[in-house]
Design a protein around this motif. Structure first.
Motif, PDB file in Angstrom:
ATOM      1  N   ILE A 206      23.308  40.099 -47.455  1.00 10.47           N
ATOM      2  CA  ILE A 206      23.344  38.617 -47.806  1.00 10.47           C
ATOM      3  C   ILE A 206      22.544  38.468 -49.156  1.00 10.47           C
ATOM      4  O   ILE A 206      22.725  37.864 -50.211  1.00 10.47           O
ATOM      5  CB  ILE A 206      22.651  37.799 -46.729  1.00 10.47           C
ATOM      6  N   PRO A 207      21.243  39.250 -49.361  1.00 11.18           N
ATOM      7  CA  PRO A 207      20.720  39.172 -50.733  1.00 11.18           C
ATOM      8  C   PRO A 207      21.605  39.576 -51.874  1.00 11.18           C
ATOM      9  O   PRO A 207      21.429  38.883 -52.963  1.00 11.18           O
ATOM     10  CB  PRO A 207      19.600  40.146 -50.326  1.00 11.18           C
ATOM     11  N   ASP A 208      22.525  40.474 -51.658  1.00  8.06           N
ATOM     12  CA  ASP A 208      23.285  40.902 -52.863  1.00  8.06           C
ATOM     13  C   ASP A 208      24.229  39.375 -53.291  1.00  8.06           C
ATOM     14  O   ASP A 208      24.507  39.507 -54.439  1.00  8.06           O
ATOM     15  CB  ASP A 208      24.295  41.934 -52.459  1.00  8.06           C
ATOM     16  N   ILE A 209      24.504  38.603 -52.238  1.00  6.34           N
ATOM     17  CA  ILE A 209      25.400  37.665 -52.536  1.00  6.34           C
ATOM     18  C   ILE A 209      24.643  36.551 -53.241  1.00  6.34           C
ATOM     19  O   ILE A 209      25.064  36.150 -54.391  1.00  6.34           O
ATOM     20  CB  ILE A 209      25.826  36.626 -51.300  1.00  6.34           C
ATOM     21  N   VAL A 210      23.202  36.455 -52.919  1.00  2.51           N
ATOM     22  CA  VAL A 210      22.531  35.241 -53.651  1.00  2.51           C
ATOM     23  C   VAL A 210      22.234  35.929 -55.061  1.00  2.51           C
ATOM     24  O   VAL A 210      22.361  35.168 -56.186  1.00  2.51           O
ATOM     25  CB  VAL A 210      21.183  35.425 -53.090  1.00  2.51           C
ATOM     26  N   LYS A 211      22.189  37.426 -55.226  1.00  2.00           N
ATOM     27  CA  LYS A 211      21.707  38.025 -56.596  1.00  2.00           C
ATOM     28  C   LYS A 211      22.968  37.858 -57.701  1.00  2.00           C
ATOM     29  O   LYS A 211      22.718  37.631 -58.612  1.00  2.00           O
ATOM     30  CB  LYS A 211      21.340  39.470 -56.463  1.00  2.00           C
ATOM     31  N   SER A 212      24.035  38.016 -56.941  1.00  4.43           N
ATOM     32  CA  SER A 212      25.334  38.041 -57.484  1.00  4.43           C
ATOM     33  C   SER A 212      25.671  36.790 -58.111  1.00  4.43           C
ATOM     34  O   SER A 212      26.508  36.514 -59.008  1.00  4.43           O
ATOM     35  CB  SER A 212      26.495  38.735 -56.882  1.00  4.43           C
ATOM     36  N   ASN A 213      24.946  35.581 -57.419  1.00  5.24           N
ATOM     37  CA  ASN A 213      25.324  34.318 -58.004  1.00  5.24           C
ATOM     38  C   ASN A 213      24.052  33.930 -58.949  1.00  5.24           C
ATOM     39  O   ASN A 213      23.679  32.820 -59.032  1.00  5.24           O
ATOM     40  CB  ASN A 213      25.209  33.544 -56.796  1.00  5.24           C
ATOM     41  N   TYR A 214      23.209  34.858 -59.511  1.00  4.46           N
ATOM     42  CA  TYR A 214      22.291  34.704 -60.479  1.00  4.46           C
ATOM     43  C   TYR A 214      21.103  34.021 -59.905  1.00  4.46           C
ATOM     44  O   TYR A 214      20.082  33.385 -60.542  1.00  4.46           O
ATOM     45  CB  TYR A 214      22.446  33.742 -61.593  1.00  4.46           C
ATOM     46  N   GLY A 215      20.871  34.038 -58.487  1.00  3.45           N
ATOM     47  CA  GLY A 215      19.774  33.621 -57.772  1.00  3.45           C
ATOM     48  C   GLY A 215      18.768  34.790 -57.527  1.00  3.45           C
ATOM     49  O   GLY A 215      18.763  35.832 -58.050  1.00  3.45           O
ATOM     50  N   LYS A 216      17.493  34.165 -57.071  1.00  2.00           N
ATOM     51  CA  LYS A 216      16.389  35.220 -57.175  1.00  2.00           C
ATOM     52  C   LYS A 216      15.983  35.787 -55.893  1.00  2.00           C
ATOM     53  O   LYS A 216      16.341  34.944 -54.885  1.00  2.00           O
ATOM     54  CB  LYS A 216      14.936  34.441 -57.853  1.00  2.00           C
ATOM     55  N   VAL A 217      15.466  37.095 -55.923  1.00  2.43           N
ATOM     56  CA  VAL A 217      15.275  37.504 -54.229  1.00  2.43           C
ATOM     57  C   VAL A 217      13.852  37.933 -54.480  1.00  2.43           C
ATOM     58  O   VAL A 217      13.276  38.469 -55.344  1.00  2.43           O
ATOM     59  CB  VAL A 217      15.955  38.787 -54.324  1.00  2.43           C
ATOM     60  N   ILE A 218      13.143  37.492 -53.104  1.00  2.00           N
ATOM     61  CA  ILE A 218      11.822  37.866 -52.904  1.00  2.00           C
ATOM     62  C   ILE A 218      11.817  38.822 -51.747  1.00  2.00           C
ATOM     63  O   ILE A 218      12.249  38.116 -50.574  1.00  2.00           O
ATOM     64  CB  ILE A 218      10.942  36.756 -52.610  1.00  2.00           C
ATOM     65  N   ILE A 219      11.227  39.980 -51.686  1.00  6.50           N
ATOM     66  CA  ILE A 219      11.246  40.930 -50.630  1.00  6.50           C
ATOM     67  C   ILE A 219       9.861  40.904 -50.233  1.00  6.50           C
ATOM     68  O   ILE A 219       8.929  41.390 -51.131  1.00  6.50           O
ATOM     69  CB  ILE A 219      11.907  42.239 -50.951  1.00  6.50           C
ATOM     70  N   ILE A 220       9.540  40.760 -48.866  1.00  6.82           N
ATOM     71  CA  ILE A 220       8.254  41.114 -48.504  1.00  6.82           C
ATOM     72  C   ILE A 220       8.449  42.049 -47.095  1.00  6.82           C
ATOM     73  O   ILE A 220       8.984  41.419 -46.130  1.00  6.82           O
ATOM     74  CB  ILE A 220       7.206  39.738 -47.952  1.00  6.82           C
ATOM     75  N   ASN A 221       7.577  43.069 -47.158  1.00 10.65           N
ATOM     76  CA  ASN A 221       7.841  43.915 -46.194  1.00 10.65           C
ATOM     77  C   ASN A 221       6.728  44.989 -46.028  1.00 10.65           C
ATOM     78  O   ASN A 221       6.199  45.445 -47.096  1.00 10.65           O
ATOM     79  CB  ASN A 221       9.300  44.880 -46.242  1.00 10.65           C
ATOM     80  N   LEU A 222       6.432  45.581 -44.905  1.00 13.05           N
ATOM     81  CA  LEU A 222       5.574  46.596 -44.876  1.00 13.05           C
ATOM     82  C   LEU A 222       5.544  47.858 -45.739  1.00 13.05           C
ATOM     83  O   LEU A 222       4.813  48.473 -46.548  1.00 13.05           O
ATOM     84  CB  LEU A 222       5.292  47.071 -43.480  1.00 13.05           C
ATOM     85  N   GLN A 223       7.010  48.270 -45.851  1.00 13.98           N
ATOM     86  CA  GLN A 223       7.344  49.583 -46.568  1.00 13.98           C
ATOM     87  C   GLN A 223       8.508  49.063 -47.269  1.00 13.98           C
ATOM     88  O   GLN A 223       9.083  48.155 -47.136  1.00 13.98           O
ATOM     89  CB  GLN A 223       7.533  50.633 -45.774  1.00 13.98           C
ATOM     90  N   ASN A 224       8.933  50.251 -48.132  1.00  7.77           N
ATOM     91  CA  ASN A 224      10.181  50.090 -48.813  1.00  7.77           C
ATOM     92  C   ASN A 224      11.181  49.792 -47.817  1.00  7.77           C
ATOM     93  O   ASN A 224      11.539  49.945 -46.912  1.00  7.77           O
ATOM     94  CB  ASN A 224      10.750  51.534 -49.346  1.00  7.77           C
ATOM     95  N   THR A 225      12.084  48.772 -48.408  1.00 14.75           N
ATOM     96  CA  THR A 225      13.473  48.565 -48.091  1.00 14.75           C
ATOM     97  C   THR A 225      14.733  49.239 -48.689  1.00 14.75           C
ATOM     98  O   THR A 225      14.549  49.852 -49.829  1.00 14.75           O
ATOM     99  CB  THR A 225      13.871  47.007 -48.057  1.00 14.75           C
ATOM    100  N   GLU A 226      16.091  49.266 -48.369  1.00 13.48           N
ATOM    101  CA  GLU A 226      17.026  49.896 -48.749  1.00 13.48           C
ATOM    102  C   GLU A 226      17.430  49.050 -50.148  1.00 13.48           C
ATOM    103  O   GLU A 226      18.193  49.651 -50.943  1.00 13.48           O
ATOM    104  CB  GLU A 226      18.144  50.186 -47.651  1.00 13.48           C
ATOM    105  N   LYS A 227      16.812  48.015 -50.295  1.00 11.95           N
ATOM    106  CA  LYS A 227      17.345  47.169 -51.662  1.00 11.95           C
ATOM    107  C   LYS A 227      16.285  46.622 -52.364  1.00 11.95           C
ATOM    108  O   LYS A 227      16.292  45.542 -52.847  1.00 11.95           O
ATOM    109  CB  LYS A 227      18.088  45.733 -50.869  1.00 11.95           C
ATOM    110  N   ASP A 228      14.966  47.398 -52.229  1.00 15.18           N
ATOM    111  CA  ASP A 228      13.787  46.765 -53.323  1.00 15.18           C
ATOM    112  C   ASP A 228      14.457  46.467 -54.617  1.00 15.18           C
ATOM    113  O   ASP A 228      13.806  45.695 -55.256  1.00 15.18           O
ATOM    114  CB  ASP A 228      12.790  47.792 -53.130  1.00 15.18           C
ATOM    115  N   HIS A 229      15.411  47.436 -55.070  1.00 14.14           N
ATOM    116  CA  HIS A 229      15.976  47.133 -56.514  1.00 14.14           C
ATOM    117  C   HIS A 229      16.344  45.895 -56.712  1.00 14.14           C
ATOM    118  O   HIS A 229      16.489  45.298 -57.879  1.00 14.14           O
ATOM    119  CB  HIS A 229      17.077  48.041 -56.679  1.00 14.14           C
ATOM    120  N   LEU A 230      16.762  45.027 -55.790  1.00 11.57           N
ATOM    121  CA  LEU A 230      17.270  43.709 -55.930  1.00 11.57           C
ATOM    122  C   LEU A 230      16.147  42.690 -56.238  1.00 11.57           C
ATOM    123  O   LEU A 230      16.168  41.528 -56.625  1.00 11.57           O
ATOM    124  CB  LEU A 230      18.147  43.135 -54.752  1.00 11.57           C
ATOM    125  N   GLY A 231      14.964  42.935 -55.840  1.00 10.64           N
ATOM    126  CA  GLY A 231      13.856  41.975 -55.629  1.00 10.64           C
ATOM    127  C   GLY A 231      13.182  41.771 -57.182  1.00 10.64           C
ATOM    128  O   GLY A 231      12.817  42.649 -58.073  1.00 10.64           O
TER     129      GLY A 231
END
Ligand code: NAD
Ligand code: ZN
Length: 255
Positions: A206-231
């Protein structure tokens, strides 16, 4: 407050204040502060239990054992209450910024907090269905059936085995929920990814869809996620601390 986090909170609030269609994707990490353990965090369930027990094939082969595990699991969800992170999202929805919450959680805590537009991707703990005829039961009725006839509970219409309305591994997601989630993601210009390791698919796309549409991504998590590169913004910390601070800052921007 730590200045680095302070700056990230301000930047996140700025993105939210300037967004046109902000959505959230939440995972088990938003409910750990309510006392429900996540699956893959440091105290996660899958560090203690073999996840095979949550597969559809295990359920079909060993429905009695599955139900023993499930009843124990459900006990942990009883009497839990929403926490500050759930309530912060309610405020963002009321202010008109947050358009919907797509959740991987089955705990119902977003709705208990007061969020209105919640899409449950992985089902819920409100109902149970017969795998043969589809008849739905509430948990109270299932407990009665178990008391009378033991495990696994069976349908009073057709004797089919009953299965909780949660999505097990190997099962597809509920069609309407995933389609609505994709539609919301395509409309969105900002997604908040909150307390998810982003390792369970298809939710993690789901975050990939937003990103591929030129949207922004904010990730908040205790530790790394598998998609921090999208943030565009990645904040490591507890949601119950950080989300209320972001909401306060959004309110200041709003004035
Ligand atoms: P996950 O267990 O894979 O990841 C949770 C993430 O949240 C971890 O990376 C962890 O570091 C982080 N986290 C934990 N506490 C946090 C906090 N206080 N603040 C910020 N981050 C925190 O969870 P997932 O990505 O949602 O995928 C797991 C699957 O398990 C989902 O399918 C979900 O349906 C199910 N699940 C649901 C619940 C629930 O309903 N509450 C609980 C456990 C698992
Ligand atoms: Zn039936």
């Amino acid at each position: 407050m730590n200045t680095e986090i302070d700056n990230l909170v301000k930047s996140a609030a700025e993105l939210i204040s300037n967004s046109n269609y902000c959505i959230a994707l939440t995972g088990a990490g938003i409910s750990t502060e309510s006392g429900i353990p996540d699956f893959r965090g440091p105290d996660g369930l899958w560090r203690k239990v073999n996840p095979e027990i949550a597969t559809y094939s295990f359920f079909m082969k060993n429905s009695e054992k599955f139900w023993e595990f499930h009843l124990n699991f459900v006990k942990k969800f009883k009497e839990v209450k929403p926490n500050n992170a759930h309530y912060a999202l309610v405020e963002l929805e009321k202010m008109g910024f947050l358009k919907c919450i797509i959740t991987q959680n089955i705990d119902g805590l977003h709705q208990a907090a007061g969020s209105k537009n919640v899409i449950e991707l992985h089902g819920n703990l409100r109902t149970v269905s017969c795998i043969s005829c589809g008849r739905k039961y509430r948990y109270e009725d299932v407990y009665m059936l178990i008391e009378q006839c033991g495990l696994p509970p069976k349908c009073i219409e057709c004797s089919g085995v009953l299965k909780p309305d949660v999505v097990l591994f190997e099962e597809p997601l509920p069609y309407e929920a995933i389609m609505t989630a994709y539609t919301e993601a395509y409309k969105s210009d900002l997604i908040l990814v909150l307390g998810s390791s982003l390792s369970v698919y298809p939710a993690a796309t789901i975050p990939d869809i937003v990103k591929s549409n030129y949207g922004k991504v904010i990730i908040i998590n205790l530790q790394n996620t598998e998609k921090d590169h999208l943030g565009d913004i990645v904040i490591y910390g507890r949601l119950g601390d950080i989300l209320p601070k972001i909401v306060e800052q959004v309110k200041l921007n709003y004035k």
